[in-house]
Scaffold this motif. Structure first.
Motif, PDB file in Angstrom:
ATOM      1  N   PRO A   5      16.139 -14.395  40.514  1.00 35.03           N
ATOM      2  CA  PRO A   5      14.767 -14.374  40.021  1.00 35.03           C
ATOM      3  C   PRO A   5      14.186 -15.775  40.016  1.00 35.03           C
ATOM      4  O   PRO A   5      14.922 -16.773  40.091  1.00 35.03           O
ATOM      5  CB  PRO A   5      14.914 -13.841  38.594  1.00 35.03           C
ATOM      6  CG  PRO A   5      16.264 -14.313  38.174  1.00 35.03           C
ATOM      7  CD  PRO A   5      17.115 -14.273  39.426  1.00 35.03           C
ATOM      8  N   GLY A   6      12.872 -15.842  39.930  1.00 36.96           N
ATOM      9  CA  GLY A   6      12.207 -17.129  39.859  1.00 36.96           C
ATOM     10  C   GLY A   6      11.127 -17.121  38.796  1.00 36.96           C
ATOM     11  O   GLY A   6      10.838 -16.096  38.188  1.00 36.96           O
ATOM     12  N   PRO A  25      17.902  -6.485  35.665  1.00 36.68           N
ATOM     13  CA  PRO A  25      17.562  -7.896  35.568  1.00 36.68           C
ATOM     14  C   PRO A  25      18.470  -8.651  34.597  1.00 36.68           C
ATOM     15  O   PRO A  25      18.904  -8.098  33.581  1.00 36.68           O
ATOM     16  CB  PRO A  25      16.121  -7.884  35.038  1.00 36.68           C
ATOM     17  CG  PRO A  25      15.869  -6.525  34.504  1.00 36.68           C
ATOM     18  CD  PRO A  25      16.951  -5.622  34.995  1.00 36.68           C
ATOM     19  N   THR A  26      18.776  -9.880  34.951  1.00 32.46           N
ATOM     20  CA  THR A  26      19.403 -10.834  34.028  1.00 32.46           C
ATOM     21  C   THR A  26      18.650 -12.149  34.223  1.00 32.46           C
ATOM     22  O   THR A  26      17.802 -12.256  35.114  1.00 32.46           O
ATOM     23  CB  THR A  26      20.911 -11.032  34.286  1.00 32.46           C
ATOM     24  OG1 THR A  26      21.089 -11.733  35.513  1.00 32.46           O
ATOM     25  CG2 THR A  26      21.681  -9.719  34.306  1.00 32.46           C
ATOM     26  N   GLU A  27      18.971 -13.139  33.437  1.00 35.65           N
ATOM     27  CA  GLU A  27      18.288 -14.421  33.564  1.00 35.65           C
ATOM     28  C   GLU A  27      18.532 -15.071  34.919  1.00 35.65           C
ATOM     29  O   GLU A  27      17.645 -15.719  35.468  1.00 35.65           O
ATOM     30  CB  GLU A  27      18.735 -15.376  32.467  1.00 35.65           C
ATOM     31  CG  GLU A  27      18.176 -15.031  31.110  1.00 35.65           C
ATOM     32  CD  GLU A  27      18.564 -16.050  30.073  1.00 35.65           C
ATOM     33  OE1 GLU A  27      17.830 -17.056  29.932  1.00 35.65           O
ATOM     34  OE2 GLU A  27      19.604 -15.836  29.430  1.00 35.65           O
ATOM     35  N   ASN A  28      19.735 -14.875  35.472  1.00 32.68           N
ATOM     36  CA  ASN A  28      20.121 -15.606  36.681  1.00 32.68           C
ATOM     37  C   ASN A  28      20.243 -14.765  37.937  1.00 32.68           C
ATOM     38  O   ASN A  28      20.389 -15.323  39.028  1.00 32.68           O
ATOM     39  CB  ASN A  28      21.446 -16.334  36.434  1.00 32.68           C
ATOM     40  CG  ASN A  28      21.329 -17.325  35.304  1.00 32.68           C
ATOM     41  OD1 ASN A  28      20.388 -18.104  35.248  1.00 32.68           O
ATOM     42  ND2 ASN A  28      22.264 -17.271  34.379  1.00 32.68           N
ATOM     43  N   GLU A  29      20.224 -13.440  37.813  1.00 31.71           N
ATOM     44  CA  GLU A  29      20.385 -12.575  38.983  1.00 31.71           C
ATOM     45  C   GLU A  29      19.811 -11.199  38.677  1.00 31.71           C
ATOM     46  O   GLU A  29      19.934 -10.711  37.562  1.00 31.71           O
ATOM     47  CB  GLU A  29      21.867 -12.455  39.329  1.00 31.71           C
ATOM     48  CG  GLU A  29      22.143 -11.699  40.608  1.00 31.71           C
ATOM     49  CD  GLU A  29      23.610 -11.771  40.989  1.00 31.71           C
ATOM     50  OE1 GLU A  29      23.913 -12.441  41.983  1.00 31.71           O
ATOM     51  OE2 GLU A  29      24.428 -11.155  40.277  1.00 31.71           O
ATOM     52  N   TRP A  30      19.188 -10.614  39.677  1.00 30.28           N
ATOM     53  CA  TRP A  30      18.714  -9.232  39.570  1.00 30.28           C
ATOM     54  C   TRP A  30      19.460  -8.398  40.588  1.00 30.28           C
ATOM     55  O   TRP A  30      19.634  -8.805  41.739  1.00 30.28           O
ATOM     56  CB  TRP A  30      17.227  -9.138  39.882  1.00 30.28           C
ATOM     57  CG  TRP A  30      16.314  -9.541  38.777  1.00 30.28           C
ATOM     58  CD1 TRP A  30      16.485 -10.539  37.871  1.00 30.28           C
ATOM     59  CD2 TRP A  30      15.047  -8.952  38.501  1.00 30.28           C
ATOM     60  NE1 TRP A  30      15.407 -10.611  37.039  1.00 30.28           N
ATOM     61  CE2 TRP A  30      14.502  -9.641  37.407  1.00 30.28           C
ATOM     62  CE3 TRP A  30      14.317  -7.920  39.079  1.00 30.28           C
ATOM     63  CZ2 TRP A  30      13.259  -9.327  36.866  1.00 30.28           C
ATOM     64  CZ3 TRP A  30      13.087  -7.614  38.541  1.00 30.28           C
ATOM     65  CH2 TRP A  30      12.571  -8.297  37.444  1.00 30.28           C
ATOM     66  N   GLY A  52      14.134  -9.728  28.916  1.00 27.03           N
ATOM     67  CA  GLY A  52      15.149 -10.002  27.915  1.00 27.03           C
ATOM     68  C   GLY A  52      14.872  -9.341  26.582  1.00 27.03           C
ATOM     69  O   GLY A  52      15.687  -9.402  25.669  1.00 27.03           O
ATOM     70  N   ASP A  53      13.703  -8.696  26.443  1.00 23.66           N
ATOM     71  CA  ASP A  53      13.347  -8.033  25.190  1.00 23.66           C
ATOM     72  C   ASP A  53      12.861  -6.616  25.487  1.00 23.66           C
ATOM     73  O   ASP A  53      13.626  -5.668  25.410  1.00 23.66           O
ATOM     74  CB  ASP A  53      12.284  -8.850  24.449  1.00 23.66           C
ATOM     75  CG  ASP A  53      12.073  -8.377  23.022  1.00 23.66           C
ATOM     76  OD1 ASP A  53      12.919  -7.640  22.486  1.00 23.66           O
ATOM     77  OD2 ASP A  53      11.032  -8.746  22.422  1.00 23.66           O
ATOM     78  N   LEU A  54      11.590  -6.464  25.854  1.00 28.18           N
ATOM     79  CA  LEU A  54      11.068  -5.150  26.227  1.00 28.18           C
ATOM     80  C   LEU A  54      11.875  -4.574  27.395  1.00 28.18           C
ATOM     81  O   LEU A  54      12.197  -3.392  27.429  1.00 28.18           O
ATOM     82  CB  LEU A  54       9.591  -5.256  26.608  1.00 28.18           C
ATOM     83  CG  LEU A  54       8.885  -3.974  27.002  1.00 28.18           C
ATOM     84  CD1 LEU A  54       8.835  -2.995  25.834  1.00 28.18           C
ATOM     85  CD2 LEU A  54       7.466  -4.272  27.509  1.00 28.18           C
ATOM     86  N   VAL A  55      12.206  -5.429  28.354  1.00 27.98           N
ATOM     87  CA  VAL A  55      13.099  -5.080  29.459  1.00 27.98           C
ATOM     88  C   VAL A  55      14.408  -5.820  29.189  1.00 27.98           C
ATOM     89  O   VAL A  55      14.521  -7.008  29.472  1.00 27.98           O
ATOM     90  CB  VAL A  55      12.514  -5.497  30.830  1.00 27.98           C
ATOM     91  CG1 VAL A  55      13.510  -5.235  31.948  1.00 27.98           C
ATOM     92  CG2 VAL A  55      11.196  -4.784  31.100  1.00 27.98           C
ATOM     93  N   PRO A  56      15.392  -5.131  28.577  1.00 22.00           N
ATOM     94  CA  PRO A  56      16.639  -5.815  28.207  1.00 22.00           C
ATOM     95  C   PRO A  56      17.412  -6.307  29.422  1.00 22.00           C
ATOM     96  O   PRO A  56      17.464  -5.637  30.450  1.00 22.00           O
ATOM     97  CB  PRO A  56      17.442  -4.731  27.475  1.00 22.00           C
ATOM     98  CG  PRO A  56      16.472  -3.654  27.140  1.00 22.00           C
ATOM     99  CD  PRO A  56      15.377  -3.738  28.170  1.00 22.00           C
ATOM    100  N   PHE A  57      17.998  -7.488  29.291  1.00 21.69           N
ATOM    101  CA  PHE A  57      18.852  -8.009  30.347  1.00 21.69           C
ATOM    102  C   PHE A  57      20.129  -7.173  30.428  1.00 21.69           C
ATOM    103  O   PHE A  57      20.652  -6.708  29.419  1.00 21.69           O
ATOM    104  CB  PHE A  57      19.219  -9.467  30.096  1.00 21.69           C
ATOM    105  CG  PHE A  57      18.101 -10.434  30.353  1.00 21.69           C
ATOM    106  CD1 PHE A  57      17.263 -10.284  31.447  1.00 21.69           C
ATOM    107  CD2 PHE A  57      17.896 -11.514  29.508  1.00 21.69           C
ATOM    108  CE1 PHE A  57      16.237 -11.177  31.692  1.00 21.69           C
ATOM    109  CE2 PHE A  57      16.881 -12.423  29.756  1.00 21.69           C
ATOM    110  CZ  PHE A  57      16.045 -12.250  30.836  1.00 21.69           C
ATOM    111  N   GLY A  58      20.615  -6.983  31.657  1.00 20.06           N
ATOM    112  CA  GLY A  58      21.885  -6.317  31.882  1.00 20.06           C
ATOM    113  C   GLY A  58      21.853  -4.803  31.824  1.00 20.06           C
ATOM    114  O   GLY A  58      22.900  -4.168  31.872  1.00 20.06           O
TER     115      GLY A  58
END
Length: 126
Positions: free
Chosen positions: A92-93, A58-63, A15-21
């Protein structure tokens, strides 16, 4: 599988270094490559034998796991979705803290681990 192993080094990764979406090279430096010497199914979808670059979104709920036919690439800078051969979505888990980016293979699954996140996809003989 060939990949480079960046470290967390105290940074916020997902979500930071590897941005979501956004498309991620799934490692560091050269895009990660994965080779199958025979046809396989990934999460139930057919994939021909060959060497592919492995990208993820990657996202918080699905990759989204992406197999791209252009195996030799530096990062995701020239990533072209027209070369995507297969895309599958996985959930993801949470994982134990993993300092070094790690991809492992275990009983028919490929597991991606970094920071406190894991994402896995199933692989079966075609």
């Amino acid at each position: 599988m060939v990949y480079h192993r960046p470290s967390v080094k105290g940074r916020k990764v997902m979500g930071d270094l590897v941005p979501f979406g956004q498309v991620w090279r799934t490692g560091a430096n050269d895009a990660t490559t994965i080779t199958f010497d025979k046809a396989v199914t990934i999460e139930g979808k057919a994939l021909a034998a060959g060497t592919y670059s492995l990208f993820t979104i990657p996202t918080e709920n699905e990759w989204t796991i992406i197999f791209n036919s252009e195996a030799k690439q530096w990062g995701a800078y020239k990533y072209n979705d027209e070369n995507d051969v297969l895309r599958v979505n996985v959930k993801p888990g949470k994982a134990e803290f993993t300092e070094l980016f790690t991809i492992s293979v275990d009983k028919g699954s490929v597991n991606i681990l970094w920071e406190n996140t894991s994402a896995s996809f199933k692989v079966k003989k075609g």
